[in-house]
Design a protein around this motif. Structure first.
Motif, mmCIF file in Angstrom:
data_model
loop_
_atom_site.group_PDB
_atom_site.id
_atom_site.type_symbol
_atom_site.label_atom_id
_atom_site.label_comp_id
_atom_site.label_asym_id
_atom_site.label_seq_id
_atom_site.Cartn_x
_atom_site.Cartn_y
_atom_site.Cartn_z
ATOM 1 N N GLY A 69 0.805 -1.001 -0.210
ATOM 2 C CA GLY A 69 0.144 0.095 0.024
ATOM 3 C C GLY A 69 1.039 1.572 -0.015
ATOM 4 O O GLY A 69 2.009 1.270 -0.689
ATOM 5 N N GLY A 70 -0.016 1.995 0.741
ATOM 6 C CA GLY A 70 0.588 3.456 0.766
ATOM 7 C C GLY A 70 1.784 3.929 1.576
ATOM 8 O O GLY A 70 1.831 5.644 1.772
ATOM 9 N N SER A 71 1.990 3.732 2.784
ATOM 10 C CA SER A 71 2.125 3.761 4.180
ATOM 11 C C SER A 71 3.611 4.153 3.567
ATOM 12 O O SER A 71 4.278 3.265 3.125
ATOM 13 N N ILE A 72 4.169 4.896 4.641
ATOM 14 C CA ILE A 72 5.434 5.309 4.317
ATOM 15 C C ILE A 72 5.936 5.175 5.778
ATOM 16 O O ILE A 72 5.328 5.824 6.702
ATOM 17 N N SER A 73 7.077 4.081 6.813
ATOM 18 C CA SER A 73 7.715 3.773 7.092
ATOM 19 C C SER A 73 9.185 4.158 7.513
ATOM 20 O O SER A 73 9.816 4.848 6.502
ATOM 21 N N LEU A 74 9.156 4.510 8.834
ATOM 22 C CA LEU A 74 10.901 5.040 9.177
ATOM 23 C C LEU A 74 12.230 3.877 9.224
ATOM 24 O O LEU A 74 11.741 3.418 9.851
ATOM 25 N N ALA A 129 -2.390 4.106 4.554
ATOM 26 C CA ALA A 129 -1.730 2.647 3.452
ATOM 27 C C ALA A 129 -2.927 4.364 1.935
ATOM 28 O O ALA A 129 -2.238 4.142 1.151
ATOM 29 N N ASN A 130 -3.554 4.653 2.415
ATOM 30 C CA ASN A 130 -3.705 6.390 1.555
ATOM 31 C C ASN A 130 -2.740 7.229 1.484
ATOM 32 O O ASN A 130 -2.938 8.123 0.366
ATOM 33 N N GLY A 131 -1.708 7.627 1.793
ATOM 34 C CA GLY A 131 -0.987 8.777 1.938
ATOM 35 C C GLY A 131 -1.236 9.725 2.177
ATOM 36 O O GLY A 131 -0.499 10.648 2.516
#
Length: 783
Positions: free
Chosen positions: A357-362, A436-438
């Motif tokens: 999906g669109g999740s951005i993690s560190l 997930a949707n950014g």
């Protein structure tokens, strides 16, 4: 009358206390640093000009770059490397020189920023691709270990500053005859400011600007009689990264140079350099992988995700001693010795995307490096005639001992996870800044304390030790006034040892390589007219397996390439070969130089990564790669008119993988390689007191991947996996001289506030972001 190491002849009449007052001496300094405008020219009528046979010698001020053409401060007349025996307009190679005046007016301070503005050069990731500092790519080839200061290799891959630099010389194409091992695509040589016995002078720059910008420098030279001088350059600078809080950069440094004239034939120079660079690095924005609909989205509006505990710190200390001896007319001996240490470490935060999906993690990236370096270089330079042929012969030797200890930091996170992401290893808890949707799910101010790391310095994981003994000889022969031949050969005897250590298994592995690298260059130059030179040149470069000291045996980052099933002794050095044909046209009485060159560089026996074993045992491929870069580069530098000066350059290049362990890589371009680049800095002297200018840079799109190898490519969709968008960025400056002693300059970087990116992380995920708009004002006093 004596000849200094840079090839500049200076009359004895300029030395001594007679010019220590602020009158003629100060005016000479202003004249050499700017255009010879009529009002100033009227006040320096006493400037001497001596005609000796065919050699013209002009008085120069000691407080300006001694290598530039007088009255054309953007145009370097000669290289500061004494082995470059001809003026740059007669040197058969592409050498771009950035002078002190250019750097000051452009507002560039770190060497990384200076090189970003040059054609044929791109900036690599400063973390992990090279874990410890600045990284440069010249004509598609790694040059992070090919950085020199005053002709000696610079210890450690650190942050580099320009506060004590007269000019930066960028040699394009393989140059191992001059540089030694490596230098496959070129080399960078920073020329530092030296003490002068001509007269005393003092210069202070104080700068302030947006985003908490503060910068102060002092350049002071004390001529303590005719034979002794001391020069000091001091720096303190602090700045926030524009609109990327909490990222910042801080610098403090000192460079001290002492000169003693033992006699008319002997000079001794001793230099000390220190720099501390302390940053909280911003690793840029996230970029999605390409899909069948096009190249992946670049998240331009992603806030800075640097954590409070993040740091990138470099400490550099070097001591350099030089002896210049002129035993007789036409001969010079230069012996240089340097010892240096650097200590570097970082813990930085990167961005990672969820594969579903669109999740951005560190993510966490970290490492430390301690470097010690000793080198002694001897050059004997002879200028003489035999059988009617004029020779410029250089015979030299060099011994270097370079030690590197690499290690890691142990980091633990105390902050609570706020999401789960899918990726390598399955679904796992993570620290996300978007869903997930950014959509951003955490406020900007809270991002900086999301991970709450505890950091402790861990043990070493690799010990790297390279000892090299080199001998070289090169000659430039003037057969006739219009025909010159040049050539050289160099042998580098390598004694290389690498030890790797795994704390988890308490296992140590030792590797050894002994080899001799042979390299050379040859060329011919024709001068159909006095101002025009046509040339053809051939040159080579080579590097031992494991020649990069970044990450031990990790072949994917330039470390030692090993394979569980192939003995290390089976490997051969990587080799580069270049052909270049070009023309240089010196116009307007040595004040404007036009250059054009067509070139092709082929790198063979390239070490590649074939992957890792399931137990993380290092593996790789020996000598399986072959690459080629060809192109055209055009340059224009100097005074176009009495009031208009410029340095403009452009390159059109094509990079291709010719062979690889994987057939899928053949035909692909190289990672972090821009096919087309155009850069320029233009300055106009509107009045005697007021000047303004603009700097512009265009770079075409680049793609992520392993250094010196094919960019990552998705064959199923027919696109490169991670794309760095093309960019066009403009800077502007304006300067006003109140009087002989005081001036002010305004700089605006990235005047259009463009989102642009300098490089892609090796495996994609995030792009290194160029600075957004910044405005500064600098006040300068000269005394």
């Amino acid at each position: 009358m004596k000849k200094n190491s840079g090839g500049i002849l200076r009359p004895t009449s300029l030395r001594g206390s007679g010019l220590r007052r602020s009158g003629t001496a100060a005016l000479l300094g202003v004249t050499a640093a700017t255009f010879a405008v009529p009002a100033i020219a009227q006040e320096v009528e006493d400037e001497e000009e001596i005609q000796l046979e065919t050699l013209q010698i002009e008085d120069r001020a000691a407080d300006v770059n001694p290598y530039t053409s007088q009255g054309a401060p953007y145009k370097a007349r000669v290289s500061a490397d004494p082995r470059r025996v001809k003026p740059l307009a007669e040197t058969p190679a592409t050498i771009t020189v950035v002078t002190e005046t250019q750097m000051e007016e452009a507002g560039t301070t770190d060497l990384k920023e200076v090189l970003r503005l040059q054609p044929g050069v791109t900036i690599g990731t400063g973390e992990n691709g090279n874990a410890f500092g600045d990284r440069y790519i010249i004509r598609g080839e790694e040059a992070r270990s090919d950085v020199f200061v005053d002709g000696l290799r610079d210890p450690g891959m650190t942050t580099r500053e320009s506060f004590a630099v007269d000019q930066v010389e960028i040699t394009k194409g393989p140059s191992s005859t001059f540089a030694g091992r490596g230098a496959s695509g070129g080399a960078v040589n920073a020329i530092t400011k030296s003490a002068s016995t001509d007269y005393s002078f003092h210069k202070v720059d104080l700068g302030v600007g947006t985003d908490s910008f503060w910068r102060g420098t002092l350049d002071t030279n004390w001529a303590l009689g005719e034979n002794v001088a001391i020069r000091a350059n001091l720096l303190y600078a602090n700045q926030d990264v524009p609109d990327r809080d909490p990222a910042y950069r801080e610098r403090w440094g000192a460079a001290v140079s002492g000169l003693v004239r033992v006699s008319e034939d002997v000079r001794v120079q001793l230099d000390y350099y220190h720099l501390t660079a302390k940053d909280r690095p911003d690793l840029g924005v996230y970029v999605a992988a390409s899909d069948e609909n096009g190249y992946g989205e670049t998240f331009d509006d992603l806030p800075s995700y640097a954590q409070d505990e993040d740091f990138l710190k470099s400490d550099v200390d070097t001591v350099t001693g030089r002896i210049f001896i002129t035993p007789m007319d036409g001969f010079e001996i230069v012996n240089s010795t340097r010892y240096g240490e650097s200590h570097n470490g970082y813990v930085a935060t990167g961005a990672r995307g969820d594969s579903t999906g669109g999740s951005i993690s560190l993510s966490t990236h970290q490492g430390w490096q301690d470097v010690s370096y000793f080198v002694n270089q001897l050059n004997v330079i002879g200028r003489f005639e035999t059988a009617g042929l004029a020779h410029n012969l250089i015979v030299g030797s060099e011994y270097s001992d370079h030690k590197v200890r690499n290690g890691t930091y142990a980091t633990t996170t105390q902050g609570a996870t706020n999401c789960e992401v899918a990726g390598w290893g399955g679904v796992r808890p993570a620290y996300c800044i978007t869903d997930a949707n950014g959509e951003q799910i955490i406020e900007d101010g809270a991002i900086r304390s999301l991970l709450q790391r505890d950091i402790t310095k861990g043990s070493w994981d690799s010990l790297w030790h390279m000892r090299t003994l080199s001998f070289y000889a090169m000659d430039t022969v003037d057969v006739t006034p219009w025909l010159s031949l040049n050539g050289g050969v160099r042998a580098d005897a390598i004694d290389f040892a690498l030890s790797t250590y795994s704390a988890s298994s308490d296992a140590r592995t030792d590797y050894y390589i002994n080899d001799t690298l042979w390299n050379g260059h040859a060329g011919v130059s024709l001068k159909p007219m006095e101002e025009l030179m046509l040339y053809f040149t051939w040159s080579t470069g080579s590097n031992v397996n494991g020649g990069e000291s970044d990450l031990g045996s990790n072949c994917g980052y330039g470390g030692l390439c090993v394979d569980q099933n192939v003995p290390l002794s089976a490997g051969k050095p990587e080799s580069s070969e270049s052909f270049e044909v070009g023309a240089k046209w010196d116009l307007f009485d040595d004040r404007l130089l036009l250059t054009v060159a067509a070139f092709q560089t082929t790198k063979d026996d390239v070490y590649e990564t074939a992957g890792r074993g399931s137990d993380y045992t290092p593996s790789g491929s020996l000598n399986t790669g072959k690459t080629r870069v060809k192109g055209i580069e055009i340059g224009l530098v100097g005074n176009i008119t009495d009031r208009l000066s410029a340095q403009i350059g452009g390159s059109i290049m094509d990079a291709k993988v010719l062979d690889s362990y994987s057939d899928a890589n053949i035909g692909l371009t190289l990672a972090n390689f821009a096919d087309n680049q155009v850069t320029g800095q233009v300055r106009y002297q509107a009045t005697d007191a007021f000047a303004f200018g603009v700097t512009g840079t265009y770079k075409s799109a680049m793609y992520a991947g392993q250094p010196d190898a094919a960019a990552s490519y998705n064959a199923q969709i027919g696109r490169y996996t991670f794309r760095v968008p093309s960019s066009t960025v403009f800077d502007a400056f304006a300067e006003y001289k109140f009087n002989t002693n005081f001036s002010a300059r305004i700089n605006v970087q990235n005047i259009g506030d463009e989102d642009f990116y300098t490089a892609a992380y090796r495996s994609g995920a995030f792009l290194y972001k160029g600075d957004e708009r910044r405005g500064t004002i600098t006040l300068t006093g000269r005394f």
